[in-house]
Motif scaffolding. Structure first.
Motif, PDB file in Angstrom:
ATOM      1  N   ARG A 208       0.852  -1.203   0.000  1.00  0.00           N
ATOM      2  CA  ARG A 208       0.000   0.000   0.000  1.00  0.00           C
ATOM      3  C   ARG A 208       0.877   1.238   0.000  1.00  0.00           C
ATOM      4  NH1 ARG A 208      -5.885   0.266   1.415  1.00  0.00           N
ATOM      5  NH2 ARG A 208      -5.456   2.500   1.188  1.00  0.00           N
ATOM      6  N   HIS A 209       0.727   2.056  -1.029  1.00  0.00           N
ATOM      7  CA  HIS A 209       1.584   3.235  -1.169  1.00  0.00           C
ATOM      8  C   HIS A 209       1.337   4.236  -0.048  1.00  0.00           C
ATOM      9  CE1 HIS A 209       4.561   5.186  -3.552  1.00  0.00           C
ATOM     10  NE2 HIS A 209       3.829   6.228  -3.858  1.00  0.00           N
ATOM     11  N   ASP A 210       0.064   4.333   0.409  1.00  0.00           N
ATOM     12  CA  ASP A 210      -0.214   5.302   1.474  1.00  0.00           C
ATOM     13  C   ASP A 210       0.227   4.799   2.844  1.00  0.00           C
ATOM     14  OD1 ASP A 210      -2.198   3.388   1.581  1.00  0.00           O
ATOM     15  OD2 ASP A 210      -3.871   4.813   1.693  1.00  0.00           O
ATOM     16  N   ASP A 274      -7.660   4.400  -0.935  1.00  0.00           N
ATOM     17  CA  ASP A 274      -8.246   3.096  -1.285  1.00  0.00           C
ATOM     18  C   ASP A 274      -8.367   2.941  -2.802  1.00  0.00           C
ATOM     19  OD1 ASP A 274      -8.424   2.243   1.289  1.00  0.00           O
ATOM     20  OD2 ASP A 274     -10.543   2.795   1.552  1.00  0.00           O
ATOM     21  N   HIS A 277      -5.047   2.395  -4.306  1.00  0.00           N
ATOM     22  CA  HIS A 277      -4.539   1.052  -4.043  1.00  0.00           C
ATOM     23  C   HIS A 277      -5.188   0.024  -4.971  1.00  0.00           C
ATOM     24  CE1 HIS A 277      -2.793  -2.266  -1.956  1.00  0.00           C
ATOM     25  NE2 HIS A 277      -3.966  -2.765  -1.612  1.00  0.00           N
ATOM     26  N   GLU A 278      -6.469   0.241  -5.247  1.00  0.00           N
ATOM     27  CA  GLU A 278      -7.194  -0.732  -6.076  1.00  0.00           C
ATOM     28  C   GLU A 278      -6.994  -0.520  -7.577  1.00  0.00           C
ATOM     29  OE1 GLU A 278     -11.090  -0.278  -4.415  1.00  0.00           O
ATOM     30  OE2 GLU A 278     -10.344  -1.078  -2.512  1.00  0.00           O
ATOM     31  N   ASN A 282      -0.691  -0.036 -11.062  1.00  0.00           N
ATOM     32  CA  ASN A 282      -0.077   1.067 -10.303  1.00  0.00           C
ATOM     33  C   ASN A 282      -0.386   2.433 -10.908  1.00  0.00           C
ATOM     34  OD1 ASN A 282       1.580  -0.665  -8.444  1.00  0.00           O
ATOM     35  ND2 ASN A 282       2.466  -1.308 -10.408  1.00  0.00           N
ATOM     36  N   LYS A 285      -0.325   5.255  -8.503  1.00  0.00           N
ATOM     37  CA  LYS A 285       0.835   5.361  -7.617  1.00  0.00           C
ATOM     38  C   LYS A 285       1.533   6.682  -7.917  1.00  0.00           C
ATOM     39  CE  LYS A 285       5.255   3.245  -6.409  1.00  0.00           C
ATOM     40  NZ  LYS A 285       6.328   2.322  -6.828  1.00  0.00           N
ATOM     41  N   SER A 289       1.857  10.016  -1.764  1.00  0.00           N
ATOM     42  CA  SER A 289       0.740   9.105  -1.992  1.00  0.00           C
ATOM     43  C   SER A 289      -0.588   9.838  -1.853  1.00  0.00           C
ATOM     44  CB  SER A 289       0.795   7.971  -0.964  1.00  0.00           C
ATOM     45  OG  SER A 289       0.685   8.509   0.342  1.00  0.00           O
ATOM     46  N   TYR A 327       4.548  -3.541  -7.794  1.00  0.00           N
ATOM     47  CA  TYR A 327       4.376  -2.260  -7.086  1.00  0.00           C
ATOM     48  C   TYR A 327       5.692  -1.576  -6.711  1.00  0.00           C
ATOM     49  CZ  TYR A 327       4.051   0.757  -3.040  1.00  0.00           C
ATOM     50  OH  TYR A 327       4.239   1.801  -2.165  1.00  0.00           O
TER      51      TYR A 327
END
Ligand SMILES: [Zn+2]
Length: 448
Positions: A208-210, A274, A277-278, A282, A285, A289, A327
């Motif tokens: 998860r980037h965040d 969210d 992320h989904e 990416n 991305k 973030s 990722y």
């Protein structure tokens, strides 16, 4: 037809946005010198004026995007000014402030001069590249100040940049900029906070980037940057603020009278962590973030209140095959200058913000922030950079039709309004709704 010289024109039959406010049933006259002559009602045309009926549409200043990456020179396979500036026109943008974050970084007067010269006859929009504030630029800044609007400093690592290593290094760089009398524009994320996040992440969190680049990284970095800027007397602008708490630090410093300003980007006003992320491949991305729904709401509120008055895209083209990597190996950033104006309509609609405030954020506000006189506004003497906009028709974003090189968009399939129908640069038609018109006419804005 391409014009050798701008033709004097009287635009009538619609609405005008002058960079600050709307004028119903208004008209605008532009002279043969490429400048706005007058804005008002029932104007008397000069004998030589071509009359243009704007048919109830909106006429507004060409947008100023204060944050794009076009990767020229050095990485034209990802974009370049030729395709990047065509994409800008598609998004209603006639001026770009651009950051070189691939080699060669703009750390000397000679490099900036070569870049400015090399873009003549290539760029379809006016341009002003930032200088690069790294240790290599120490001693060179005084010679660069007349050639760029500000100097860019990466305080955290990002795609193409390692970031400042320590507070001492930041202090040395900011002191140098203060001495040269030039503003610092900064990417604020703290490397130590991100390092810690990567150490404690579970296998799921590590995707998860965040989580890997949390709000705390931005908040700590902005706080440090403000402290150092205040200590050594640097003018500081924090780019692409992604968290409400980060933005509030900037707002608070400004309230106390320090020369600290900031901007956000359309994706922080439209997306959530969210969703990012989904998103497949990416595609969302990006650094910093995309954060929480509360951050999105908080940033929009500050924009609406005029406390965070500037928006820039951070247009960052990468080929989709690179974004498709796993990722951790995929580059951060995505194209977006090519739909900036429709995205701003979406920001106004989704957050129920006054349209004039949202449009100011990509016209008059960035022009004032970065000292671009005559840009981002329609008043006598301003550059006749105009966008004719269909504010009502909804269209679907089709990434395959976008002019910038990447040919993909995180907003593919979105239904948006506010499509530019025609664009003029300094009085000359440069975009006709389907593609660029004529030869590239973009000029450097520096030296002034
Ligand atoms: Zn950037």
């Amino acid at each position: 037809m391409t014009e050798d010289k701008p033709v004097s024109r009287l635009f009538r039959g619609g609405r005008i946005f002058d960079g600050r406010q709307f004028h119903e049933n208004s008209e605008i006259r532009c002279g043969g010198d490429g400048l706005v002559v007058e804005v008002g009602q029932n104007l008397t045309p000069a004998p030589e004026d071509e009359i243009v009926d704007i048919e109830g549409h909106l006429l507004m200043p060409g947008l100023v995007d204060c944050h794009v990456h076009f990767r020229e020179p050095g990485l034209e396979r990802k974009e370049g000014y030729s395709t990047g500036s065509a994409g800008a026109l598609h998004g209603g943008v006639t001026t770009v402030l651009e950051i070189q974050n691939n080699p060669p970084l703009m750390v000397s007067r000679e490099l900036l001069e070569a870049k400015l010269e090399g873009l003549k006859g290539v760029s379809r929009v006016d341009y002003a590249p930032y200088g690069s504030l790294t240790l290599d630029a120490i001693g060179a800044l005084a010679g660069m100040t007349s050639l760029c609007p500000a100097v860019k400093c990466f305080l955290g690592c990002s795609t193409g940049a390692g970031g400042v290593k320590s507070r001492d290094e930041m202090k040395a760089l900011f002191t140098e900029a203060a001495g040269a009398g030039i503003q610092v524009v900064a990417h604020c994320e703290d490397n130590a906070v991100m390092e810690r996040a990567s150490q404690i992440a579970s296998p799921d969190e590590a995707l998860r980037h965040d989580f890997m680049r949390p709000s705390e990284a931005e908040i700590v970095s902005i706080r440090d940057a403000i402290e150092v800027a205040e200590e050594v007397g640097t003018r500081l602008h924090v780019f692409h603020i992604s968290s409400e708490a980060g933005a509030r630090l900037v707002v608070e410093a400004a309230k106390q009278g320090f020369p600290v300003t900031g901007s956000t980007a359309p994706h922080y006003l439209l997306l959530t962590g969210d969703e990012a992320h989904e998103a497949p491949e990416n595609r969302m991305k990006v650094n910093p973030s995309v954060k929480s729904p509360d951050d999105r709401r908080g940033l929009a509120k500050l924009l609406g209140e005029g406390l965070l008055p500037v928006v820039g895209t951070d247009h960052a083209p990468h080929p989709l095959d690179e974004k498709r990597r796993p990722y951790s190996k995929a580059p951060s950033g995505f194209p977006s200058v090519d739909i900036l104006l429709p995205l701003m309509f979406a920001v106004a609609d989704r957050h129920d913000l006054p349209l004039e405030t949202v449009l100011s954020a990509v016209t008059s506000a960035p022009a004032e922030e970065f000292g671009l006189s005559g840009k981002g506004a329609l008043a006598p003497g301003c550059s006749a950079d105009l966008v004719l906009v269909d504010t009502e028709s909804v269209f679907q974003v089709d990434e395959s039709l976008l002019p910038s090189r990447s040919k993909w968009s995180p907003y593919h399939g979105w239904e948006l309004r506010g499509r530019p129908l025609k664009v003029w640069l300094r009085g000359r038609p440069v975009w006709d709704g389907s593609g660029p018109v004529g030869v590239p006419l973009g000029r450097p804005l520096f030296p002034k």
